[in-house]
Design a protein around this motif. Structure first.
Motif, PDB file in Angstrom:
ATOM      1  N   THR A 193      12.802   5.690   4.354  1.00  0.00           N
ATOM      2  CA  THR A 193      13.859   5.161   5.462  1.00  0.00           C
ATOM      3  C   THR A 193      15.057   4.957   4.504  1.00  0.00           C
ATOM      4  OG1 THR A 193      12.396   4.474   6.746  1.00  0.00           O
ATOM      5  CG2 THR A 193      14.365   3.505   7.041  1.00  0.00           C
ATOM      6  N   VAL A 194      14.862   4.239   3.300  1.00  0.00           N
ATOM      7  CA  VAL A 194      16.444   4.021   2.499  1.00  0.00           C
ATOM      8  C   VAL A 194      16.889   5.226   1.982  1.00  0.00           C
ATOM      9  CG1 VAL A 194      16.847   2.696   0.327  1.00  0.00           C
ATOM     10  CG2 VAL A 194      15.272   1.520   1.894  1.00  0.00           C
ATOM     11  N   GLU A 195      15.797   6.141   1.663  1.00  0.00           N
ATOM     12  CA  GLU A 195      16.500   7.323   1.067  1.00  0.00           C
ATOM     13  C   GLU A 195      17.484   8.250   2.081  1.00  0.00           C
ATOM     14  OE1 GLU A 195      15.154  11.362  -1.289  1.00  0.00           O
ATOM     15  OE2 GLU A 195      13.828  10.012  -0.519  1.00  0.00           O
ATOM     16  N   ALA A 196      16.922   8.298   3.347  1.00  0.00           N
ATOM     17  CA  ALA A 196      17.599   8.909   4.343  1.00  0.00           C
ATOM     18  C   ALA A 196      18.773   8.105   4.856  1.00  0.00           C
ATOM     19  CB  ALA A 196      16.536   9.038   5.395  1.00  0.00           C
ATOM     20  N   TRP A 197      18.905   7.003   4.820  1.00  0.00           N
ATOM     21  CA  TRP A 197      19.856   6.077   5.435  1.00  0.00           C
ATOM     22  C   TRP A 197      20.943   6.199   4.354  1.00  0.00           C
ATOM     23  CZ3 TRP A 197      22.020   1.521   3.285  1.00  0.00           C
ATOM     24  CH2 TRP A 197      23.085   0.753   4.121  1.00  0.00           C
ATOM     25  N   ILE A 198      20.801   6.142   2.787  1.00  0.00           N
ATOM     26  CA  ILE A 198      21.722   6.407   1.847  1.00  0.00           C
ATOM     27  C   ILE A 198      22.392   7.876   1.951  1.00  0.00           C
ATOM     28  CG2 ILE A 198      22.095   6.369  -0.489  1.00  0.00           C
ATOM     29  CD1 ILE A 198      20.138   4.137  -0.899  1.00  0.00           C
ATOM     30  N   GLU A 199      21.420   8.708   2.155  1.00  0.00           N
ATOM     31  CA  GLU A 199      21.933  10.154   2.094  1.00  0.00           C
ATOM     32  C   GLU A 199      22.838  10.354   3.066  1.00  0.00           C
ATOM     33  OE1 GLU A 199      18.725  12.734   1.476  1.00  0.00           O
ATOM     34  OE2 GLU A 199      18.345  12.250  -0.577  1.00  0.00           O
ATOM     35  N   LEU A 200      22.671   9.699   4.396  1.00  0.00           N
ATOM     36  CA  LEU A 200      23.148   9.929   5.700  1.00  0.00           C
ATOM     37  C   LEU A 200      24.509   9.159   5.771  1.00  0.00           C
ATOM     38  CD1 LEU A 200      20.118  11.057   7.698  1.00  0.00           C
ATOM     39  CD2 LEU A 200      22.253  12.415   6.845  1.00  0.00           C
ATOM     40  N   HIS A 234      12.583  11.141  12.592  1.00  0.00           N
ATOM     41  CA  HIS A 234      11.990  11.365  13.980  1.00  0.00           C
ATOM     42  C   HIS A 234      11.454  10.208  14.652  1.00  0.00           C
ATOM     43  CE1 HIS A 234      12.094  15.715  13.244  1.00  0.00           C
ATOM     44  NE2 HIS A 234      11.576  15.434  12.162  1.00  0.00           N
ATOM     45  N   CYS A 235      12.414   9.138  14.424  1.00  0.00           N
ATOM     46  CA  CYS A 235      11.925   7.683  14.979  1.00  0.00           C
ATOM     47  C   CYS A 235      13.266   7.060  15.803  1.00  0.00           C
ATOM     48  CB  CYS A 235      11.467   6.984  13.971  1.00  0.00           C
ATOM     49  SG  CYS A 235      12.527   6.383  12.758  1.00  0.00           S
ATOM     50  N   HIS A 236      12.899   6.073  16.198  1.00  0.00           N
ATOM     51  CA  HIS A 236      14.235   5.385  17.194  1.00  0.00           C
ATOM     52  C   HIS A 236      15.141   4.677  16.023  1.00  0.00           C
ATOM     53  CE1 HIS A 236      16.153   2.706  19.941  1.00  0.00           C
ATOM     54  NE2 HIS A 236      15.858   3.528  20.848  1.00  0.00           N
ATOM     55  N   ARG A 237      16.308   4.646  16.412  1.00  0.00           N
ATOM     56  CA  ARG A 237      17.294   3.882  15.801  1.00  0.00           C
ATOM     57  C   ARG A 237      16.754   2.384  15.317  1.00  0.00           C
ATOM     58  NH1 ARG A 237      21.461   0.509  17.023  1.00  0.00           N
ATOM     59  NH2 ARG A 237      23.067   0.487  15.304  1.00  0.00           N
ATOM     60  N   ASN A 238      16.276   1.763  16.190  1.00  0.00           N
ATOM     61  CA  ASN A 238      15.860   0.252  16.125  1.00  0.00           C
ATOM     62  C   ASN A 238      14.822   0.310  15.153  1.00  0.00           C
ATOM     63  OD1 ASN A 238      17.737  -0.643  17.985  1.00  0.00           O
ATOM     64  ND2 ASN A 238      16.371  -0.584  19.774  1.00  0.00           N
ATOM     65  N   PRO A 280       0.862  -1.176   0.020  1.00  0.00           N
ATOM     66  CA  PRO A 280       0.082  -0.016  -0.160  1.00  0.00           C
ATOM     67  C   PRO A 280       0.745   1.218  -0.024  1.00  0.00           C
ATOM     68  CG  PRO A 280      -0.803  -1.610   1.537  1.00  0.00           C
ATOM     69  CD  PRO A 280       0.342  -2.228   1.177  1.00  0.00           C
ATOM     70  N   GLU A 281       0.248   2.315  -0.479  1.00  0.00           N
ATOM     71  CA  GLU A 281       1.176   3.447  -0.839  1.00  0.00           C
ATOM     72  C   GLU A 281       1.915   3.937   0.566  1.00  0.00           C
ATOM     73  OE1 GLU A 281       0.942   7.902  -2.649  1.00  0.00           O
ATOM     74  OE2 GLU A 281      -0.969   6.656  -2.672  1.00  0.00           O
ATOM     75  N   ASP A 282       0.973   4.114   1.517  1.00  0.00           N
ATOM     76  CA  ASP A 282       1.690   4.772   2.728  1.00  0.00           C
ATOM     77  C   ASP A 282       2.938   3.923   3.227  1.00  0.00           C
ATOM     78  OD1 ASP A 282      -0.028   6.840   2.533  1.00  0.00           O
ATOM     79  OD2 ASP A 282      -1.423   5.948   4.161  1.00  0.00           O
ATOM     80  N   ASP A 283       2.503   2.605   3.189  1.00  0.00           N
ATOM     81  CA  ASP A 283       3.716   1.908   3.915  1.00  0.00           C
ATOM     82  C   ASP A 283       4.996   1.907   2.972  1.00  0.00           C
ATOM     83  OD1 ASP A 283       4.817  -0.238   5.491  1.00  0.00           O
ATOM     84  OD2 ASP A 283       3.684  -1.939   4.780  1.00  0.00           O
ATOM     85  N   ARG A 284       4.438   1.760   1.767  1.00  0.00           N
ATOM     86  CA  ARG A 284       5.823   1.762   0.592  1.00  0.00           C
ATOM     87  C   ARG A 284       6.517   3.020   0.949  1.00  0.00           C
ATOM     88  NH1 ARG A 284       2.710   1.546  -3.680  1.00  0.00           N
ATOM     89  NH2 ARG A 284       2.867   3.681  -4.437  1.00  0.00           N
ATOM     90  N   ASN A 285       5.599   4.054   0.937  1.00  0.00           N
ATOM     91  CA  ASN A 285       6.559   5.656   1.256  1.00  0.00           C
ATOM     92  C   ASN A 285       7.463   5.677   2.323  1.00  0.00           C
ATOM     93  OD1 ASN A 285       5.599   6.443  -1.187  1.00  0.00           O
ATOM     94  ND2 ASN A 285       3.775   7.811  -0.529  1.00  0.00           N
ATOM     95  N   VAL A 286       6.772   4.774   3.435  1.00  0.00           N
ATOM     96  CA  VAL A 286       7.423   4.706   4.915  1.00  0.00           C
ATOM     97  C   VAL A 286       8.968   4.459   4.505  1.00  0.00           C
ATOM     98  CG1 VAL A 286       7.722   4.008   7.127  1.00  0.00           C
ATOM     99  CG2 VAL A 286       5.741   5.170   6.399  1.00  0.00           C
ATOM    100  N   ARG A 303      12.867  -1.472   9.632  1.00  0.00           N
ATOM    101  CA  ARG A 303      12.592  -0.982   8.507  1.00  0.00           C
ATOM    102  C   ARG A 303      13.430  -1.417   7.030  1.00  0.00           C
ATOM    103  NH1 ARG A 303      10.564   5.373   9.363  1.00  0.00           N
ATOM    104  NH2 ARG A 303       8.786   4.702  10.790  1.00  0.00           N
ATOM    105  N   LEU A 304      14.724  -1.252   7.617  1.00  0.00           N
ATOM    106  CA  LEU A 304      15.695  -1.764   6.617  1.00  0.00           C
ATOM    107  C   LEU A 304      15.742  -3.221   6.380  1.00  0.00           C
ATOM    108  CD1 LEU A 304      18.860   0.403   7.449  1.00  0.00           C
ATOM    109  CD2 LEU A 304      17.299   0.663   5.505  1.00  0.00           C
ATOM    110  N   ARG A 305      15.257  -4.102   7.407  1.00  0.00           N
ATOM    111  CA  ARG A 305      15.340  -5.338   7.290  1.00  0.00           C
ATOM    112  C   ARG A 305      13.734  -5.990   6.521  1.00  0.00           C
ATOM    113  NH1 ARG A 305      17.114  -5.268  12.750  1.00  0.00           N
ATOM    114  NH2 ARG A 305      15.060  -5.354  13.610  1.00  0.00           N
ATOM    115  N   ARG A 306      13.141  -5.245   6.601  1.00  0.00           N
ATOM    116  CA  ARG A 306      11.648  -5.235   5.605  1.00  0.00           C
ATOM    117  C   ARG A 306      11.889  -5.050   4.215  1.00  0.00           C
ATOM    118  NH1 ARG A 306       6.511  -2.540   6.931  1.00  0.00           N
ATOM    119  NH2 ARG A 306       5.849  -3.990   5.184  1.00  0.00           N
TER     120      ARG A 306
END
Length: 379
Positions: free
Chosen positions: A319-326, A338-342, A309-315, A347-350
């Motif tokens: 997350t991937v985009e932020a992780w790569i850019e950082l 604005h979430c916990h590191r865990n 679903p779009e909302d789940d896909r976008n989350v 999300r990355l494991r998903r």
């Protein structure tokens, strides 16, 4: 305006009869040509300046004498001076000179023979008529100036379109460069925007106004780069998204510059404002230059993630985009999101499970990055 009994019509005519229009013409034109802005007036031959000045003086005399007001000489001089590039201020100044000199002449003739009240009323009439003359001249001047301005703009627009058109021949491009006032050693860039701005400037000084054209749903322009061959950093005068091509000095490269500027603009993504130079974002450039292929590849990379679903896909994609850019920092990504590191790690494991790709493998990270870019720029 009616005349008082102290300066009736016969006396008024007697006063004007003692003013020599030819001498007044010479006096007015002499002062016009002696003024500080005379360089502009000198574009008009002296005999022509004398002729139009005399026509206006005679029409002024006729109006003061009670004849029907004829504003055609005023309109003619306003149009003529506009065509010769003489500023409107020069036109208005000439009428002030004529009015002052005429009034001095009338004062000398009428001194001691006309009551003060009658002279005052005559003065009111003279300046009222002069005001109508100068207004008519100003309107004619503006009409010509506006018309010339529109013609010049349309000519410049056609020149830019010729430069950006692959089908234009060398002669057309040379003519376009001449219209735009460029020299053989001019270095150029093409600029593209989807924002309503009309000028750009470099970080170290003005680069001159750009003639904008509508092309392919964008506003595009070709501009001379100031300061030699140094690569410029352009900043918009207003909030805008800007794409800038590589610099070039061959007119035949303008169409390529247009494509580069459009691609650079697309690399700006969804940002509200920003300037992107072609080549600054190479991976993004590859993605936006081949949109159909990029979307197909992105779908293959994302696998099952694309079916969420779009909302789940976008989350997950955010997350991937932020992780790569950082730089692969889950802690920094968590701060941005604005979430916990865990939560980021979960999300990355998903993402790994849904795509079959590992964030521990550089090649897989590159592939995921391409998919994220395609999603950001192509939807």
């Amino acid at each position: 305006m009616g005349m008082s009994h102290s300066l009736a019509e016969p006396r008024r005519r007697s006063v004007l009869a003692h003013v020599d229009p030819d001498a007044l013409t010479r006096s007015v034109t002499d002062e016009i040509l002696a003024g500080e802005d005379a360089y502009a007036e000198r574009t008009m031959p002296r005999d022509l300046l004398d002729a139009v000045t005399r026509d206006n003086i005679l029409a002024l005399f006729a109006a003061i004498d009670g004849e029907t007001l004829d504003l055609e000489p005023a309109r003619r001089v306003g149009s003529l001076k506009a065509e010769l590039g003489i500023p409107l201020a020069g036109v208005m100044h000439a009428y002030r000179i004529a009015g002052i000199k005429l009034w001095h002449e009338i004062g000398d003739v009428a001194a001691g023979s006309v009551e003060e009240g009658g002279l005052f009323e005559l003065g009111m009439q003279v300046w009222s008529i002069l005001d109508q003359f100068s207004t008519a001249a100003a309107e004619a001047h503006r009409e010509v100036t506006d018309s010339r301005g529109r013609w010049v703009e349309q000519t410049r627009i056609a020149a830019v379109l010729d430069l950006l058109d692959d089908a234009s021949d060398p002669q057309q491009r040379d003519h376009a460069a001449a219209v735009l006032g460029w020299t053989d050693d001019s270095r150029l860039v093409v600029v593209a925007t989807d924002s309503p701005i009309s000028a750009l400037s470099t970080s170290d000084g003005p680069a001159g106004a750009i003639q904008w054209v509508d092309r392919g749903g964008l506003r595009m322009g070709v501009s001379v780069v100031s300061g030699g061959t140094t690569r410029r950093r352009w900043t918009p005068d207003l909030d805008a998204r800007i794409g800038v091509s590589e610099e070039f000095d061959l007119l035949q490269d303008a169409p390529t510059g247009g494509r580069q500027a459009a691609l650079a603009l697309r690399c700006a993504g969804t940002a509200r404002a920003g300037v992107v130079h072609y080549g600054e974002m190479p991976v993004e450039t590859l993605v936006v230059s081949q949109p159909a292929v990029s979307l197909e590849v992105a779908a293959q990379i994302l696998g099952g993630l694309a079916d969420l679903p779009e909302d789940d896909r976008n989350v997950l994609l955010d997350t991937v985009e932020a992780w790569i850019e950082l730089d692969g920092s889950s802690s920094k990504a968590a701060g941005r999101l604005h979430c916990h590191r865990n939560t980021v790690l979960y999300r990355l494991r998903r993402v790994e499970k849904l795509t079959g790709r590992s964030v521990a493998k550089p090649a897989d990270v590159v592939a995921l990055g391409v998919a994220v870019l395609a999603r950001r720029h192509l939807g």
